[in-house]
Design an enzyme around this catalytic site. Structure first.
Site, PDB file in Angstrom:
ATOM      1  N   CYS A 298      -2.296   8.355   4.130  1.00 24.77           N
ATOM      2  CA  CYS A 298      -2.289   7.810   2.766  1.00 24.77           C
ATOM      3  C   CYS A 298      -3.641   7.996   2.094  1.00 24.77           C
ATOM      4  O   CYS A 298      -3.739   7.938   0.864  1.00 24.77           O
ATOM      5  CB  CYS A 298      -1.900   6.341   2.786  1.00 24.77           C
ATOM      6  SG  CYS A 298      -2.975   5.308   3.812  1.00 24.77           S
TER       7      CYS A 298
ATOM      8  N   GLU B 120       0.880  -1.169   0.000  1.00 26.91           N
ATOM      9  CA  GLU B 120       0.000   0.000   0.000  1.00 26.91           C
ATOM     10  C   GLU B 120       0.915   1.216   0.000  1.00 26.91           C
ATOM     11  O   GLU B 120       1.692   1.425   0.936  1.00 26.91           O
ATOM     12  CB  GLU B 120      -0.910  -0.017   1.221  1.00 26.91           C
ATOM     13  CG  GLU B 120      -1.969   1.068   1.208  1.00 26.91           C
ATOM     14  CD  GLU B 120      -1.672   2.169   2.195  1.00 26.91           C
ATOM     15  OE1 GLU B 120      -1.279   3.259   1.729  1.00 26.91           O
ATOM     16  OE2 GLU B 120      -1.832   1.942   3.398  1.00 26.91           O
TER      17      GLU B 120
END
Length: 695
Positions: free
Chosen positions: A308, A269
C-alpha cells in the site's frame, strides 16, 4: 465444527483446511476457498469459516477477553508483548517456509515476519517507558475551574469495553495482524483477527505459535480464517474496527448500519497513489538522484509491488524524464531476477495469486489506454527460474515482470486515479516546484511521499504543499541515504495512514494508536476526586506532612499525598555573590544592582533560580541512606516570583505519582515540589523524579 487441530489439516486428498481460533479453542471448517502456491499453482490450503458463530466470538471477547486483559496494567501487558515477540522470534523459521508459498522472497518475508515481531518489541518498550503502571492514562494537565481551587477538571483515557475487530489485507499476513494487535492489546482491548483469504494460512500459523506460547490471556486474541460477511451486525459503539483493503470495501463498511446507526468506530487504510518527487536540484550523478532511482526500483519490486506504500507516481523535472527512465531501467536490469522465491538468486517473486496478477494487468491496460506508453517491461508472461532448476514460462505461477510506464501528459486522469497493485510505476514530468506539488496532490490523499533533494528551500516548499495530502513524508538526501528506513516501510513509532483516497485512517504512531482503543473522558470534581480517579496528586487534595519523612518510606509504604514541609531559609546578598563566583553565572541580574533594577522583571539584584533549587533540595532531602536510590531529573520547572536578599524560602514536597516497575525491585516516584517565599507566594514549581526501592 470443532476439534483439537491447531494446524491446517488435510482431508480426503484435499488441501489442508485452515482452522479458526475462537472462544478459546480451535474450530475446523468443513470446506473453503482453495488457495494456491503463488509460484507453482499447487493447492496449499482451503480457507473458510462457514458456520462459525461470529456473535459468540464477539461475546467471548467482550466477556472473557475484557476481564482477563483488564486484570493487567499497561506495564504487565507490555511485558507479555515482549515475551510474545521473543517466542515468535525463536519460532519464525516455520513462518518463513510458509511465506514462500505466498510469493514472498526471503527479504519480503523479513519485512513481513521480522517487521511484525519488531512491532511487538516496540510497543513493549514504549508501553513501559511512556505509559504508567496502571490501567488508565491521564491526558494533559489539570484544568482549574474555580478561583479557590476547590473545583477542577482533567481528561482521562480508559479502555473501550468492546472488541478490536481487525480486517487485514493479503500482502502482509503477519505484520498486518501484529501492527493492529499490539496497540489494542496494550490498551487492554481483545482482538478478533480476520486475515485475507489468499494468505490466511500464514496468519493462522502465526496465531497458533502465539497460542502455543501460553502467554496470551484468555480471550485476548481470536482468529476467523474465512469470510465474515455481516460482521458489523454484531458490533456497536463499544467496538473498534481496523480495516486494510480496497476503497470500495471501505466505502461499504462506512455506509453500514453498524457504523452509521450503532456507532462502531471504523479506521480504514485503503488505496494510495503514493508519489516520489525528484527535486530540481537533484541532477544525475548527485547522491539524491542515485538514492531516488534506488528507492523507485526497490518499491516497484519489493513484495512484487504489492504494498500500500509502494511508489506509483514518479514525479520528476521534465528535462530529466529520459534520464530517470533510463536509470530505473538499468537498475532493474542489474538487480531484479523474477522467479520462484525458493530459488537462489531470485529477488522478486510472483504476485499473490493468478487473480491478483490478472487484476494488475487490467489496470496496466487501463493506464495504457489513458495515455501511457510502455517504457520498461511487458505484459507477456516472463520466463523465470523455477524450483526444477530451469528457466522457462511458468503458466501456473502469478509472475509479472516490473513495468515502468511513461506519461507525456502529466495531467492524464488515469495516472492520478488508477492504482496497479503490483510491480508498476508511472513517470510524469513537472515544470517547477509548484507544479510538482499540484501533481502530487492530484492523488487525492496518500499514505506516503518521498522528496529527494538536498536543497532546504525546495524541500520546505514541497513539504508545505503536499503535507496536508499525506500521512508521512520521507526526505531523502545524501546525509540519510544509508540510515533511512525507506519510502515503503512504515515504522511503529510514526503514524501509518493518510487522508482522502488513502482511507482517512491512522495506525501505529507509537502510543497514539493505543489511544485509538481508549475513550477520552473529561472528569470534573474536587482535587480529592481527581486525585483518586487519576492516581496523581493535585494541589488542594489531602496531603499528609506529619509523621515519618516520605524519603524514609519504600514504595510498599509510600502513598500518593505523603509530603514534607521544610523550615525556611533566608537569602543574603553574600549567598548570591558566592553562588555567582562559584558557578561562574555572573549574569547581571545577580551581580549588578543598577542593571537589574532597570530590568522590567526584577526589583534589583535577585537570587539565581538554580541557587534556589539547590537550597530547596537541601531543605527537603533526608540525607541518610534509605529507600530513595537516585534523583534522575526535574520536569515542568517554572520560576514564578523573584527572590531578593532578605527574602526567605521554604519548600513543600508531595508524592504525586507512584509507578512500580514490574520486573525490578524499585519504581519511579514523581514528587510535586513548590518553593514559596515568606509571604507564601510560589517562587518555583517543578516535579522531582526519583527511583525508590519497593521494600
Amino acid at each position: 465444527m470443532t476439534d483439537d487441530h491447531t494446524t491446517a489439516s488435510t482431508t480426503g486428498g484435499r488441501p489442508p483446511l485452515v482452522p479458526s481460533f475462537v472462544e478459546g479453542r480451535w474450530w475446523q471448517p468443513t470446506t473453503g476457498t482453495e488457495v494456491r502456491d503463488a509460484a507453482t499453482g499447487t493447492p496449499v490450503a482451503l480457507v473458510g469459516a462457514e458456520g462459525l458463530d461470529v456473535a459468540a466470538a464477539v461475546k467471548y471477547a467482550r466477556g472473557v477477553g475484557q476481564a482477563s486483559l483488564g486484570s493487567f496494567t499497561f506495564h504487565q501487558r507490555a511485558l507479555i508483548l515482549k515475551a510474545l515477540g521473543a517466542h515468535l522470534n525463536e519460532s519464525k523459521t516455520e513462518l518463513y517456509e510458509l511465506s514462500s508459498n505466498t510469493g514472498a522472497t526471503a527479504r519480503d518475508s523479513m519485512v513481513d515476519i521480522d517487521g511484525g515481531i519488531g512491532v511487538l518489541f516496540t510497543y513493549a518498550s514504549k508501553g513501559r517507558r511512556e505509559l504508567p503502571n496502571s490501567t488508565t492514562l491521564v491526558d494533559g494537565a489539570a484544568e482549574g475551574l474555580s478561583r479557590d481551587g476547590s473545583f477542577g477538571g482533567q481528561h482521562l483515557y480508559s479502555r473501550v469495553s468492546g472488541v478490536a475487530f481487525q480486517v487485514n489485507a493479503f500482502n502482509f499476513p503477519v505484520w498486518g495482524m501484529l501492527e493492529k494487535f499490539a496497540p489494542a492489546f496494550l490498551a487492554g482491548v481483545p482482538s478478533i483477527v480476520k486475515p485475507a483469504t489468499p494468505t490466511a494460512y500464514l496468519t493462522q500459523a502465526c496465531v497458533r505459535l502465539m497460542v502455543e506460547s501460553g502467554l496470551l490471556p484468555d480471550g485476548s486474541l481470536q482468529l476467523i480464517s474465512g469470510s465474515v460477511r455481516g460482521f458489523l451486525d454484531h458490533l456497536d459503539l463499544r467496538d473498534r474496527v481496523g480495516f486494510t483493503g480496497s476503497a470500495s470495501t471501505a466505502k461499504a463498511l462506512r455506509e453500514d448500519g453498524g457504523v452509521i446507526d450503532r456507532g462502531v468506530v471504523l479506521t480504514a487504510e485503503t488505496d494510495s497513489l503514493n508519489s516520489a518527487i525528484l527535486g530540481l536540484d537533484a541532477e544525475p550523478g548527485t547522491p539524491e538522484f542515485d538514492a531516488f532511482i534506488a528507492s523507485v526500483a526497490t518499491e516497484m519490486t519489493a513484495k512484487a509491488g504489492q504494498k500500500c506504500t509502494a511508489i506509483r507516481r514518479v514525479i520528476v523535472p521534465r528535462p530529466r524524464v529520459d534520464a530517470v527512465v533510463a536509470a530505473i531501467g538499468e537498475r532493474l536490469a542489474q538487480r531484479v531476477v523474477v522467479g520462484d522465491p525458493r530459488v537462489e538468486g531470485v529477488t522478486m517473486g510472483p504476485l499473490a495469486s493468478i487473480e491478483q496478477r490478472d487484476e494488475v494487468r487490467r489496470s496496466i491496460e487501463t493506464l495504457l489506454a489513458g495515455g501511457a506508453t510502455l517504457a520498461i517491461g511487458s505484459l507477456e508472461p516472463p520466463a523465470v527460474p523455477t524450483a526444477d532448476g530451469i528457466v522457462d514460462l511458468a503458466p501456473e505461477g502469478a509472475f509479472l515482470a516490473p513495468v515502468l510506464l511513461r506519461f507525456e501528459d502529466a495531467d492524464a486522469d488515469v495516472v492520478h486515479q488508477v492504482e496497479a497493485f503490483g510491480p508498476v510505476a508511472s513517470v510524469i514530468g513537472y515544470k517547477d516546484t509548484a507544479d510538482a506539488v499540484r501533481l502530487a496532490r492530484r492523488g487525492g490523499g496518500s499514505l506516503v511521499a518521498t522528496i529527494a533533494s538536498a536543497d532546504p528551500g525546495i524541500v520546505a516548499e514541497l513539504f508545505e504543499g503536499i503535507a496536508p495530502f499525506h500521512g508521512r513524508v520521507l526526505v531523502l538526501d545524501r546525509d540519510d541515504v544509508k540510515t533511512s528506513t525507506g519510502h515503503g516501510s512504515p515504522v511503529p513509532h510514526l503514524v501509518h495512514g493518510g487522508p482522502g483516497r488513502a482511507g482517512g485512517g491512522e495506525e501505529l504512531g507509537g502510543i497514539r494508536s493505543v489511544l485509538h482503543y481508549m475513550q477520552r473522558t473529561a472528569i470534573q470534581g474536587t482535587p480529592k476526586v481527581l486525585t483518586a480517579l487519576t492516581g496523581q496528586w493535585r494541589a488542594g487534595a489531602p496531603s499528609d506532612p506529619s509523621g515519618e519523612h516520605p524519603f524514609r518510606k519504600p514504595l510498599s509504604r509510600l502513598r500518593v499525598g505523603d509530603s514534607v514541609e521544610s523550615q525556611a531559609r533566608e537569602i543574603t546578598l553574600q549567598d548570591i555573590g558566592h553562588f555567582a563566583d562559584f558557578t561562574g553565572d555572573t549574569f547581571y541580574a545577580h551581580t549588578d544592582e543598577q542593571a537589574a533594577a532597570a530590568n522590567p522583571f526584577f526589583p534589583g539584584r535577585v537570587a539565581h533560580g538554580y541557587l534556589l533549587l539547590s537550597w530547596a533540595a537541601g531543605l527537603f532531602v533526608d540525607p541518610a541512606p534509605g529507600p530513595v536510590l537516585a534523583n534522575y531529573g526535574l520536569e515542568n520547572l517554572r520560576f514564578l516570583t523573584p527572590v531578593v536578599p532578605g527574602d526567605s524560602v521554604h519548600v513543600t514536597l508531595t508524592a504525586k505519582q507512584i509507578t512500580p516497575r514490574e520486573n525490578e525491585d524499585y519504581g519511579e516516584v514523581r514528587w510535586d515540589a513548590v518553593l514559596r517565599n515568606q509571604a507564601d507566594q510560589p517562587v518555583a514549581t517543578y516535579d522531582v523524579l526519583t527511583l525508590v526501592s519497593k521494600d
